[in-house]
Design an enzyme around this catalytic site. Structure first.
Site, PDB file in Angstrom:
ATOM      1  N   HIS A 135     -17.524  -0.409 -49.210  1.00 11.93           N
ATOM      2  CA  HIS A 135     -16.120  -0.045 -49.406  1.00 11.93           C
ATOM      3  C   HIS A 135     -15.355  -0.024 -48.081  1.00 11.93           C
ATOM      4  O   HIS A 135     -15.936   0.062 -46.992  1.00 11.93           O
ATOM      5  CB  HIS A 135     -16.024   1.325 -50.077  1.00 11.93           C
ATOM      6  CG  HIS A 135     -16.641   2.430 -49.263  1.00 11.93           C
ATOM      7  ND1 HIS A 135     -16.007   3.018 -48.192  1.00 11.93           N
ATOM      8  CD2 HIS A 135     -17.846   3.033 -49.360  1.00 11.93           C
ATOM      9  CE1 HIS A 135     -16.787   3.939 -47.653  1.00 11.93           C
ATOM     10  NE2 HIS A 135     -17.922   3.976 -48.348  1.00 11.93           N
ATOM     11  N   GLU A 183     -23.353   6.475 -53.600  1.00 11.87           N
ATOM     12  CA  GLU A 183     -23.947   6.706 -52.296  1.00 11.87           C
ATOM     13  C   GLU A 183     -25.071   7.737 -52.382  1.00 11.87           C
ATOM     14  O   GLU A 183     -25.176   8.503 -53.357  1.00 11.87           O
ATOM     15  CB  GLU A 183     -22.869   7.176 -51.312  1.00 11.87           C
ATOM     16  CG  GLU A 183     -23.333   7.447 -49.889  1.00 11.87           C
ATOM     17  CD  GLU A 183     -23.959   6.232 -49.193  1.00 11.87           C
ATOM     18  OE1 GLU A 183     -25.023   5.765 -49.669  1.00 11.87           O
ATOM     19  OE2 GLU A 183     -23.401   5.786 -48.173  1.00 11.87           O
TER      20      GLU A 183
END
Length: 219
Positions: A15, A88
């Site tokens: 990202h 994550e």
């Protein structure tokens, strides 16, 4: 016929920048937003990756990854499918702390975490656990997408997840997982699968930490 007709290309895109990235604050599972720079990085990465003619985009469901994936999808006819297994690493009690705060409260722990794939942050999960939960995403795509050979699939996720998944795909010994370093925001990894079956996928690491260069000082 192209010699690459049977090769499955997999791109793992991190990202764009968040405010927490900018101040070295540990995010983990905390759902943060992209900065203006992060959104610009996502658009630049999308312009670079659209030439790969992806057939699927799958993203972590955390906003910073999903919004990056949407920036990519906006350049294609594809829609983004989210998958929580691409979130994550859970950093447990480290989440929300910056690097200095973690080092003060847990001396030497971050160094051990970087060097030991078995290490579990307090209340979190190890890199080995992260790789184990993400690996089935790729295996399922391998089984489901009969059109993958000769084409590209893009997963949009997070630095720790991407490193762990790459190590798992390459079947690296745990002691060698730290050889895969960090990833810049909106950078990507490329692997190619040359094997004949899902049990013998023959993954090779082609590219690590590639990026469409976006200089923050000119924005």
């Amino acid at each position: 016929m192209s010699k690459y007709a049977g090769v499955r290309t997999l791109i793992l895109l991190r990202h764009g920048q968040t405010e927490w990235n900018a101040v070295d604050r540990m995010q983990g599972r905390i759902d943060t937003d992209l900065t203006e720079l992060g959104r610009h990085q996502a658009k630049e990465a999308a312009r670079e990756l659209v030439s790969r003619k992806a057939i699927a985009i799958v993203s972590s469901d955390l906003r910073r990854a999903y919004d990056t994936a949407v920036a990519l999808a906006d350049h294609t006819a594809l829609t983004v499918r989210s998958d929580p297994r691409l979130r994550e690493t859970s950093l447990g009690r480290w989440e929300g702390l910056n690097h200095r705060e973690v080092d003060a409260e847990y001396p030497g722990a971050r160094a051990e975490w970087r060097l030991n794939a078995d290490y579990v942050p307090p209340g979190g999960e190890s890199k080995l656990e992260v790789g184990a939960r993400a690996l089935p995403v790729v295996r399922e795509l391998y089984a489901e997408r009969q059109d993958w050979p000769g084409h590209t699939i893009i997963l949009v996720a997070h630095g720790g997840l991407i490193a762990a998944l790459t190590a798992a795909l390459l079947d690296l010994p745990p002691a060698n997982w730290p050889c895969l370093g960090g990833l810049a925001n909106a950078s990507w990894v490329q692997l190619s699968g040359h094997g004949p079956t899902i049990d013998r996928p023959g993954w090779r690491l082609d590219v690590w930490n590639a990026a469409a260069k976006v200089a923050p000082d000119v924005l």
